[in-house]
Design an enzyme around this catalytic site. Structure first.
Site, PDB file in Angstrom:
ATOM      1  N   LYS A 112       0.744  -1.252  -0.004  1.00  0.00           N
ATOM      2  CA  LYS A 112      -0.111   0.059   0.088  1.00  0.00           C
ATOM      3  C   LYS A 112       1.052   1.139  -0.021  1.00  0.00           C
ATOM      4  CE  LYS A 112      -4.411  -1.524   1.241  1.00  0.00           C
ATOM      5  NZ  LYS A 112      -5.752  -1.305   1.943  1.00  0.00           N
ATOM      6  N   LYS A 193      -4.907 -10.308  -5.824  1.00  0.00           N
ATOM      7  CA  LYS A 193      -6.073 -10.332  -5.154  1.00  0.00           C
ATOM      8  C   LYS A 193      -7.168  -9.463  -5.597  1.00  0.00           C
ATOM      9  CE  LYS A 193      -6.239  -8.118  -1.122  1.00  0.00           C
ATOM     10  NZ  LYS A 193      -7.523  -7.942  -0.448  1.00  0.00           N
ATOM     11  N   LYS A 196     -11.128  -3.845  -3.311  1.00  0.00           N
ATOM     12  CA  LYS A 196     -12.129  -2.941  -3.163  1.00  0.00           C
ATOM     13  C   LYS A 196     -11.491  -1.976  -4.106  1.00  0.00           C
ATOM     14  CE  LYS A 196     -13.943  -3.641   1.248  1.00  0.00           C
ATOM     15  NZ  LYS A 196     -12.823  -3.407   2.004  1.00  0.00           N
TER      16      LYS A 196
HETATM   17  N1  AQP Z   1      -9.478 -11.227  -2.623  1.00  0.00           N
HETATM   18  C1  AQP Z   1     -10.073 -11.643  -1.390  1.00  0.00           C
HETATM   19  N2  AQP Z   1     -10.370 -13.033  -1.064  1.00  0.00           N
HETATM   20  C2  AQP Z   1     -10.800 -13.592   0.095  1.00  0.00           C
HETATM   21  N3  AQP Z   1     -10.865 -12.786   1.079  1.00  0.00           N
HETATM   22  C3  AQP Z   1     -10.686 -11.303   1.074  1.00  0.00           C
HETATM   23  N4  AQP Z   1     -10.921 -10.308   1.744  1.00  0.00           N
HETATM   24  C4  AQP Z   1     -10.543  -9.367   1.147  1.00  0.00           C
HETATM   25  N5  AQP Z   1     -10.147  -9.492  -0.001  1.00  0.00           N
HETATM   26  C5  AQP Z   1     -10.206 -10.874  -0.171  1.00  0.00           C
HETATM   27  C6  AQP Z   1     -11.250 -10.349   3.309  1.00  0.00           C
HETATM   28  O1  AQP Z   1     -12.437  -9.729   3.356  1.00  0.00           O
HETATM   29  C7  AQP Z   1     -12.232  -9.198   4.997  1.00  0.00           C
HETATM   30  C8  AQP Z   1     -12.510  -7.626   4.674  1.00  0.00           C
HETATM   31  O2  AQP Z   1     -11.276  -7.106   3.960  1.00  0.00           O
HETATM   32  P1  AQP Z   1     -10.945  -5.499   4.440  1.00  0.00           P
HETATM   33  O3  AQP Z   1     -12.067  -4.723   3.970  1.00  0.00           O
HETATM   34  O4  AQP Z   1     -10.376  -5.433   5.722  1.00  0.00           O
HETATM   35  O5  AQP Z   1      -9.711  -5.217   3.420  1.00  0.00           O
HETATM   36  P2  AQP Z   1      -8.751  -5.814   2.599  1.00  0.00           P
HETATM   37  O6  AQP Z   1      -8.320  -6.960   3.254  1.00  0.00           O
HETATM   38  O7  AQP Z   1      -7.605  -4.771   2.242  1.00  0.00           O
HETATM   39  O8  AQP Z   1      -9.772  -6.001   1.294  1.00  0.00           O
HETATM   40  P3  AQP Z   1      -9.840  -5.323   0.008  1.00  0.00           P
HETATM   41  O9  AQP Z   1     -11.141  -5.625  -0.494  1.00  0.00           O
HETATM   42  O10 AQP Z   1      -8.853  -5.543  -0.860  1.00  0.00           O
HETATM   43  O11 AQP Z   1      -9.985  -3.807   0.489  1.00  0.00           O
HETATM   44  P4  AQP Z   1      -9.066  -2.508   0.086  1.00  0.00           P
HETATM   45  O12 AQP Z   1      -8.887  -2.408  -1.526  1.00  0.00           O
HETATM   46  O13 AQP Z   1      -9.794  -1.387   0.651  1.00  0.00           O
HETATM   47  O14 AQP Z   1      -7.756  -2.702   0.801  1.00  0.00           O
HETATM   48  C9  AQP Z   1     -10.970  -9.570   5.362  1.00  0.00           C
HETATM   49  O15 AQP Z   1     -11.119 -10.491   6.135  1.00  0.00           O
HETATM   50  C10 AQP Z   1     -10.040 -10.035   4.231  1.00  0.00           C
HETATM   51  O16 AQP Z   1      -9.205 -11.129   4.479  1.00  0.00           O
END
Ligand code: AQP
Length: 328
Positions: A112, A193, A196
Site C-alpha cells: 500500500k 487479489k 475494493k
Molecule cells: N480477494 C479476497 N479473497 C478473500 N478474502 C478477501 N478479503 C479481502 N479481499 C479478499 C477479506 O475480506 C475481509 C475484509 O477485508 P477488508 O475490508 O478489511 O480489506 P482488505 O483485506 O484490504 O480487502 P480489500 O477488498 O482489498 O480492500 P481495500 O482495497 O480497501 O484494501 C478480510 O477478512 C479480508 O481478508
C-alpha cells in the site's frame, strides 16, 4: 465464558465476492457457535483518503450488507468501529509495546505504501489498530481471508508481548480461514487479489452489482489461450473461477473435477456466472428490504453498541491498570 469471535470489513469501497467468500460467508456459518461481534472498521478506511459523504454512505451500506448476507442480529453484534472509543484508546497503548520493525515487515504496508505519493502514518499503524480491534473484545477466533493472516500473526505477537511485559491481560486469538475462497483473485488479473480499491472495470464482482453486470464480468474473466479445462494444468484465471464456483456452492474438489474436466471455457464461465448470480439474488433482495427502513438499521447498530460497550470498557480499564495509567 463463551469464546468470542471478532472480524471486520473496511467501508472503503464496494464489497465484493472476495470479501464475501473470504470473510462474511464464514461469519454467517459460525456466528451461532460463538459470541460474535462483526465490525465496520471505518477508522481503518481513513488510512487512505475517503470522501466524507461517501464514507458515511458506505458505513451504512456495509452494515446493511452484513445483515443481508445472513448476520443475525439476534445472535451477533454489528458495530461501527468509530462509535467505540476503546478501539483508538487501546491502539495507542498497544502502539507503545510494538517494535517499529514488526510493522515495517508487513506485506500490506509495503504494497500500500508503494502506491502512495506520501505514506501516511496510518498505513503503518493499521495492523496495531487491527490488533486493538480484536484484543479489545478478548476474541478467541478471528475469521478472515488469507490476506489478513499476517496481521493476525502480528496481533498474536503483540498480545503475547503485552502479556509478558505486564501480566496476563489479553486472550491470544486464533485465525480461521475458509477452506475454499480464502484468496479470491481479480477476474481481470488473476495474479492479484480481488480488491475494493482496484480500478479495472472487470476486476471484481460487487455484492450489489446489477445481476446482468455481474454475469458480464464473469463472462469476460481472463483465462488462457486453451479452449477447454485440463484439470492438472489449470491457468490461474481458470483455477480462480473454479474456486469461486466451489466456494459459493460448497462443492468439494472431486465433484468439481467431475463437473469441469474437459469443459470449454465458455461453458465454465456460464456455470460460474449462474452460480454467482443465483447466490447474489437473495442477498440483494434482503438488502433492499433492510435498507428500505433506515430506522431498523440504526436500531441494530445502537442495540449492538449497548451490548458490546461494557466489554470494550472493561478491557480498556484492565489495560490501563496493568500499565499503571490513571483510572478511577
Ligand atoms: N480477494 C479476497 N479473497 C478473500 N478474502 C478477501 N478479503 C479481502 N479481499 C479478499 C477479506 O475480506 C475481509 C475484509 O477485508 P477488508 O475490508 O478489511 O480489506 P482488505 O483485506 O484490504 O480487502 P480489500 O477488498 O482489498 O480492500 P481495500 O482495497 O480497501 O484494501 C478480510 O477478512 C479480508 O481478508
Amino acid at each position: 465464558m463463551r469464546v468470542r469471535v471478532f472480524s471486520g470489513v473496511q467501508p472503503s469501497g464496494n464489497l465484493h465476492i472476495g470479501n464475501y467468500l473470504g470473510a462474511l460467508k464464514n461469519w454467517v456459518a459460525i456466528q451461532r457457535d460463538y459470541e460474535s461481534i462483526f465490525c465496520i472498521v471505518d477508522l481503518h478506511a481513513i488510512t487512505v483518503y475517503q470522501d466524507p459523504a461517501e464514507l458515511k454512505r458506505k458505513i451504512r451500506e456495509t452494515a446493511g450488507l452484513f445483515l443481508a448476507c445472513g448476520i443475525d442480529p439476534a445472535h451477533s453484534s454489528v458495530i461501527v468501529q468509530s462509535q467505540v472509543t476503546g478501539h483508538a484508546e487501546l491502539a495507542w497503548m498497544l502502539t507503545c509495546v510494538t517494535p517499529l520493525g514488526w510493522l515495517e515487515r508487513m506485506t500490506q504496508f509495503k504494497a500500500k505504501s508503494q502506491a502512495q505519493e506520501t505514506i501516511g502514518d496510518g498505513i503503518l499503524q493499521y495492523p496495531v489498530l487491527m490488533a486493538a480491534d480484536i484484543l479489545l473484545y478478548q476474541a478467541g477466533i478471528v475469521p478472515v481471508g488469507d490476506d489478513q493472516a499476517q496481521h493476525l500473526e502480528l496481533t498474536r505477537d503483540i498480545a503475547q508481548r503485552f502479556n509478558s511485559l505486564y501480566g496476563e491481560t489479553f486472550v491470544v486469538p486464533a485465525t480461521k480461514l475458509p477452506l475454499v475462497g480464502a484468496r479470491v483473485m481479480g477476474l481481470d488479473e488473476p495474479d492479484k487479489k480481488m480488491s475494493k480499491s482496484a480500478t479495472g472495470a472487470n476486476h471484481a464482482v460487487g455484492m450489489l452489482d446489477p445481476i446482468d453486470v455481474a454475469r458480464k464480468k464473469i463472462m469476460r474473466a481472463t483465462t488462457d489461450s486453451q479452449p477447454a479445462i485440463v484439470w492438472d494444468t489449470l491457468a490461474p484465471g481458470v483455477e480462480n473461477l473454479i474456486s469461486i464456483y466451489r466456494a459459493f456452492g460448497e462443492v468439494d474438489e472431486a465433484t468439481a473435477r467431475q463437473e469441469f474436466e474437459g469443459l470449454r471455457y465458455g461453458d465454465l464461465k456460464k456455470k460460474v456466472a449462474d452460480m454467482v448470480v443465483e447466490s447474489l439474488k437473495p442477498i440483494q433482495q434482503r438488502y433492499a428490504e433492510i435498507t428500505a427502513d433506515p430506522a431498523y438499521l440504526d436500531g441494530i447498530l445502537q442495540s449492538s453498541y449497548e451490548r458490546i460497550a461494557p466489554i470494550a470498557q472493561s478491557t480498556v480499564e484492565l489495560t490501563k491498570t496493568r500499565m499503571g495509567l490513571y483510572t478511577r
